[in-house]
Design a protein around this motif. Structure first.
Motif, PDB file in Angstrom:
ATOM      1  N   VAL A 169       0.846  -1.194   0.000  1.00  0.00           N
ATOM      2  CA  VAL A 169       0.000   0.000   0.000  1.00  0.00           C
ATOM      3  C   VAL A 169       0.878   1.239   0.000  1.00  0.00           C
ATOM      4  O   VAL A 169       2.039   1.210   0.441  1.00  0.00           O
ATOM      5  CB  VAL A 169      -0.953   0.017   1.220  1.00  0.00           C
ATOM      6  CG1 VAL A 169      -1.906  -1.156   1.175  1.00  0.00           C
ATOM      7  CG2 VAL A 169      -0.164   0.018   2.525  1.00  0.00           C
ATOM      8  N   ILE A 170       0.321   2.333  -0.487  1.00  0.00           N
ATOM      9  CA  ILE A 170       0.976   3.640  -0.470  1.00  0.00           C
ATOM     10  C   ILE A 170       0.048   4.610   0.233  1.00  0.00           C
ATOM     11  O   ILE A 170      -1.109   4.798  -0.192  1.00  0.00           O
ATOM     12  CB  ILE A 170       1.306   4.137  -1.896  1.00  0.00           C
ATOM     13  CG1 ILE A 170       2.331   3.220  -2.543  1.00  0.00           C
ATOM     14  CG2 ILE A 170       1.828   5.566  -1.865  1.00  0.00           C
ATOM     15  CD1 ILE A 170       2.678   3.613  -3.972  1.00  0.00           C
ATOM     16  N   CYS A 171       0.543   5.216   1.318  1.00  0.00           N
ATOM     17  CA  CYS A 171      -0.285   6.120   2.116  1.00  0.00           C
ATOM     18  C   CYS A 171       0.637   7.018   2.946  1.00  0.00           C
ATOM     19  O   CYS A 171       1.837   6.747   3.073  1.00  0.00           O
ATOM     20  CB  CYS A 171      -1.230   5.331   3.025  1.00  0.00           C
ATOM     21  SG  CYS A 171      -0.378   4.317   4.245  1.00  0.00           S
ATOM     22  N   PRO A 172       0.092   8.102   3.524  1.00  0.00           N
ATOM     23  CA  PRO A 172       0.916   8.962   4.384  1.00  0.00           C
ATOM     24  C   PRO A 172       1.248   8.275   5.702  1.00  0.00           C
ATOM     25  O   PRO A 172       0.440   7.513   6.252  1.00  0.00           O
ATOM     26  CB  PRO A 172       0.038  10.194   4.610  1.00  0.00           C
ATOM     27  CG  PRO A 172      -1.009  10.135   3.542  1.00  0.00           C
ATOM     28  CD  PRO A 172      -1.247   8.687   3.269  1.00  0.00           C
ATOM     29  N   LYS A 173       2.458   8.551   6.214  1.00  0.00           N
ATOM     30  CA  LYS A 173       2.883   8.035   7.525  1.00  0.00           C
ATOM     31  C   LYS A 173       3.943   8.963   8.086  1.00  0.00           C
ATOM     32  O   LYS A 173       4.969   9.200   7.437  1.00  0.00           O
ATOM     33  CB  LYS A 173       3.428   6.615   7.404  1.00  0.00           C
ATOM     34  CG  LYS A 173       3.918   6.032   8.750  1.00  0.00           C
ATOM     35  CD  LYS A 173       4.450   4.634   8.569  1.00  0.00           C
ATOM     36  CE  LYS A 173       5.024   4.099   9.879  1.00  0.00           C
ATOM     37  NZ  LYS A 173       3.990   4.002  10.935  1.00  0.00           N
ATOM     38  N   ASN A 174       3.672   9.485   9.270  1.00  0.00           N
ATOM     39  CA  ASN A 174       4.617  10.372   9.970  1.00  0.00           C
ATOM     40  C   ASN A 174       5.053  11.549   9.098  1.00  0.00           C
ATOM     41  O   ASN A 174       6.238  11.913   9.047  1.00  0.00           O
ATOM     42  CB  ASN A 174       5.849   9.589  10.444  1.00  0.00           C
ATOM     43  CG  ASN A 174       5.505   8.505  11.441  1.00  0.00           C
ATOM     44  OD1 ASN A 174       4.518   8.595  12.182  1.00  0.00           O
ATOM     45  ND2 ASN A 174       6.310   7.449  11.463  1.00  0.00           N
ATOM     46  N   GLY A 175       4.094  12.118   8.375  1.00  0.00           N
ATOM     47  CA  GLY A 175       4.385  13.281   7.563  1.00  0.00           C
ATOM     48  C   GLY A 175       5.117  12.996   6.270  1.00  0.00           C
ATOM     49  O   GLY A 175       5.638  13.917   5.643  1.00  0.00           O
ATOM     50  N   ALA A 176       5.165  11.729   5.853  1.00  0.00           N
ATOM     51  CA  ALA A 176       5.827  11.366   4.606  1.00  0.00           C
ATOM     52  C   ALA A 176       4.954  10.378   3.854  1.00  0.00           C
ATOM     53  O   ALA A 176       4.122   9.672   4.439  1.00  0.00           O
ATOM     54  CB  ALA A 176       7.214  10.775   4.867  1.00  0.00           C
ATOM     55  N   LEU A 177       5.136  10.350   2.554  1.00  0.00           N
ATOM     56  CA  LEU A 177       4.436   9.374   1.728  1.00  0.00           C
ATOM     57  C   LEU A 177       5.257   8.092   1.713  1.00  0.00           C
ATOM     58  O   LEU A 177       6.438   8.104   1.371  1.00  0.00           O
ATOM     59  CB  LEU A 177       4.253   9.912   0.311  1.00  0.00           C
ATOM     60  CG  LEU A 177       3.337   9.099  -0.615  1.00  0.00           C
ATOM     61  CD1 LEU A 177       1.908   9.099  -0.085  1.00  0.00           C
ATOM     62  CD2 LEU A 177       3.378   9.654  -2.022  1.00  0.00           C
ATOM     63  N   CYS A 178       4.616   6.977   2.079  1.00  0.00           N
ATOM     64  CA  CYS A 178       5.354   5.735   2.281  1.00  0.00           C
ATOM     65  C   CYS A 178       4.704   4.584   1.529  1.00  0.00           C
ATOM     66  O   CYS A 178       3.476   4.534   1.373  1.00  0.00           O
ATOM     67  CB  CYS A 178       5.441   5.370   3.766  1.00  0.00           C
ATOM     68  SG  CYS A 178       6.267   6.604   4.774  1.00  0.00           S
ATOM     69  N   LEU A 179       5.542   3.673   1.087  1.00  0.00           N
ATOM     70  CA  LEU A 179       5.095   2.389   0.558  1.00  0.00           C
ATOM     71  C   LEU A 179       5.249   1.363   1.675  1.00  0.00           C
ATOM     72  O   LEU A 179       6.340   1.215   2.235  1.00  0.00           O
ATOM     73  CB  LEU A 179       5.917   1.989  -0.666  1.00  0.00           C
ATOM     74  CG  LEU A 179       5.510   0.697  -1.386  1.00  0.00           C
ATOM     75  CD1 LEU A 179       5.710   0.843  -2.894  1.00  0.00           C
ATOM     76  CD2 LEU A 179       6.315  -0.498  -0.890  1.00  0.00           C
ATOM     77  N   GLN A 180       4.184   0.663   2.007  1.00  0.00           N
ATOM     78  CA  GLN A 180       4.186  -0.216   3.166  1.00  0.00           C
ATOM     79  C   GLN A 180       3.884  -1.651   2.750  1.00  0.00           C
ATOM     80  O   GLN A 180       3.096  -1.897   1.832  1.00  0.00           O
ATOM     81  CB  GLN A 180       3.148   0.244   4.196  1.00  0.00           C
ATOM     82  CG  GLN A 180       3.395   1.628   4.743  1.00  0.00           C
ATOM     83  CD  GLN A 180       2.378   2.005   5.804  1.00  0.00           C
ATOM     84  OE1 GLN A 180       1.544   1.203   6.199  1.00  0.00           O
ATOM     85  NE2 GLN A 180       2.457   3.244   6.272  1.00  0.00           N
ATOM     86  N   ILE A 181       4.524  -2.590   3.445  1.00  0.00           N
ATOM     87  CA  ILE A 181       4.231  -4.011   3.312  1.00  0.00           C
ATOM     88  C   ILE A 181       4.150  -4.604   4.708  1.00  0.00           C
ATOM     89  O   ILE A 181       4.568  -3.973   5.687  1.00  0.00           O
ATOM     90  CB  ILE A 181       5.305  -4.754   2.488  1.00  0.00           C
ATOM     91  CG1 ILE A 181       6.661  -4.642   3.185  1.00  0.00           C
ATOM     92  CG2 ILE A 181       5.370  -4.233   1.061  1.00  0.00           C
ATOM     93  CD1 ILE A 181       7.732  -5.479   2.545  1.00  0.00           C
ATOM     94  N   ARG A 182       3.620  -5.814   4.786  1.00  0.00           N
ATOM     95  CA  ARG A 182       3.519  -6.494   6.065  1.00  0.00           C
ATOM     96  C   ARG A 182       4.206  -7.841   5.987  1.00  0.00           C
ATOM     97  O   ARG A 182       4.151  -8.521   4.965  1.00  0.00           O
ATOM     98  CB  ARG A 182       2.051  -6.682   6.451  1.00  0.00           C
ATOM     99  CG  ARG A 182       1.724  -6.067   7.797  1.00  0.00           C
ATOM    100  CD  ARG A 182       0.264  -6.165   8.108  1.00  0.00           C
ATOM    101  NE  ARG A 182      -0.107  -5.183   9.121  1.00  0.00           N
ATOM    102  CZ  ARG A 182      -1.336  -4.908   9.482  1.00  0.00           C
ATOM    103  NH1 ARG A 182      -2.347  -5.542   8.894  1.00  0.00           N
ATOM    104  NH2 ARG A 182      -1.582  -4.011  10.411  1.00  0.00           N
TER     105      ARG A 182
END
Length: 372
Positions: free
Chosen positions: A180-193
């Protein structure tokens, strides 16, 4: 009904096409083949015989296991038959009553094979016994015993090594099917689990990624499978992860990121593959293993985030809810990283497109979760 079947066939063929086009499958296998390999290079597999046997499939292991024992029994059985024949022990040679045989009760090829089997496997029924009148037979029984012991040691070690392969431990470490791509801690991030399905810890866990794509150099050279480093981290850092529960890893999409030029409307038009690696050491066996998975543009959801997976019950114990491991929810997200860092409130719409003729108002609506 016909339309549903047609749609099912189309989806199945599309999935097959995607699997063929990717380098690393979701379960970590590499989709690559070698061509025009010289025979001298193939002979190197025989020089490294141990690794070759460890890597081949179990069906061939069983075949070679049975063949090695049966063939050794038969070859030594032929030698025992030749010794008995040379000494005149066989029944059709009509030995005299005072004849001293090399092997008692070995009268033909069948009994010679049975004696070879009993000798090598140390069964010792007592019916067929070696006599002390043939020095060559004494030397042969020593040779067969040593060779049989070497065969037993080889197969015991090979089967234990194959059972204890780190690849089996990697089966209990799983990645999310989607990124997923979403905002995190004031930055745009690509996230995986990623999750460890066993309670035993993975020591020294390190995770990193490689972006595979086709690039053209300024000199006009086309580089297929060009690799670009992609750093992943958690809030505590990126080295020596405390892998006791599922972790949500993220990559910051900034100006140094290879994803900085992506946008929501151009993501599916890109051709790349993000391969994620997890290197760790198992706490129980102290064996190192590597887990791999990959993501293509169709498996990256822009404007979504993972649902919480860790909670705490009334008794104070932490609980991991794996039903939310593969679930996401939509969140307002900028169309591209450039828009995000420039402070533009141009968010990815959930339905339809933006109409500039209407006034934008805030509506508090209940966010629903979707299955990845």
């Amino acid at each position: 009904m016909t339309r549903s079947l047609h749609q099912f066939i189309r989806d199945y063929l599309a999935k097959r096409r995607i699997c063929k086009n990717r380098l690393v499958t979701k379960d970590g296998h590499c989709n690559i083949e070698y061509g025009n390999v010289r025979y001298s290079s193939r002979f190197a597999y025989m020089l490294d015989l141990w690794t070759t046997f460890v890597e081949i499939r179990w069906r061939f292991i069983i075949l070679f296991f049975v063949a090695s024992f049966t063939l050794s029994w038969f070859i030594f059985g032929l030698i025992w038959y030749w010794i008995a024949h040379d000494n005149g022990d066989l029944w059709w040679q009509n030995p005299p009553s005072d004849h001293k045989p090399c092997i008692y009760n070995v009268f033909g090829l069948t009994t010679a094979f049975l004696y070879s089997l009993e000798t090598q496997m140390t069964i010792g029924y007592g019916l067929r016994v070696l006599s002390p009148f043939c020095p060559g037979a004494v030397a042969l029984i020593i040779i067969q015993t040593i060779i049989g012991l070497l065969i037993n040691c080889f197969w015991c070690g090979l089967i234990m090594a194959k059972i204890a392969l780190p690849k089996k431990r990697a089966k209990t470490i799983t990645f999310s099917k989607m990124a997923v791509i979403c905002p995190k801690n004031g930055a745009l991030c690509l996230q995986i689990r990623v999750a460890n399905l066993r309670k035993t810890l993975m020591i020294g866990s390190q995770i990193y990624g490689k972006l595979l794509r086709t690039t053209i150099t300024p000199e006009g050279e086309t580089i297929i499978l060009d690799q670009v480093n992609v750093d992943f981290m958690v809030d505590a850092g990126k080295d020596n992860l405390f892998f006791i529960c599922p972790l949500t890893l993220y990559h910051v999409i900034d100006k140094t990121s290879p994803f900085f030029k992506l946008a929501v409307d151009t993501l599916l038009q890109q051709e790349f593959e993000l391969v994620v690696f997890l290197d760790a050491t198992d706490e129980s066996t102290s064996s190192s293993c590597q887990v791999r998975s990959s993501y293509i543009p169709q498996e990256i959801k822009w404007g979504h985030r993972f649902l919480p997976i860790i909670s705490r019950n009334k008794e104070g114990k932490y609980r991991v809810d794996f039903s939310n491991f593969a679930r996401v929810e939509p969140v307002p997200t900028a169309h591209c990283a450039h828009c995000f860092y420039n402070g533009q409130s141009h968010h990815y719409p959930k339905n339809g497109i933006d109409n500039q003729g209407f006034e934008v108002i805030e509506i508090n609506e209940q966010v629903t979760a979707t299955e990845m």
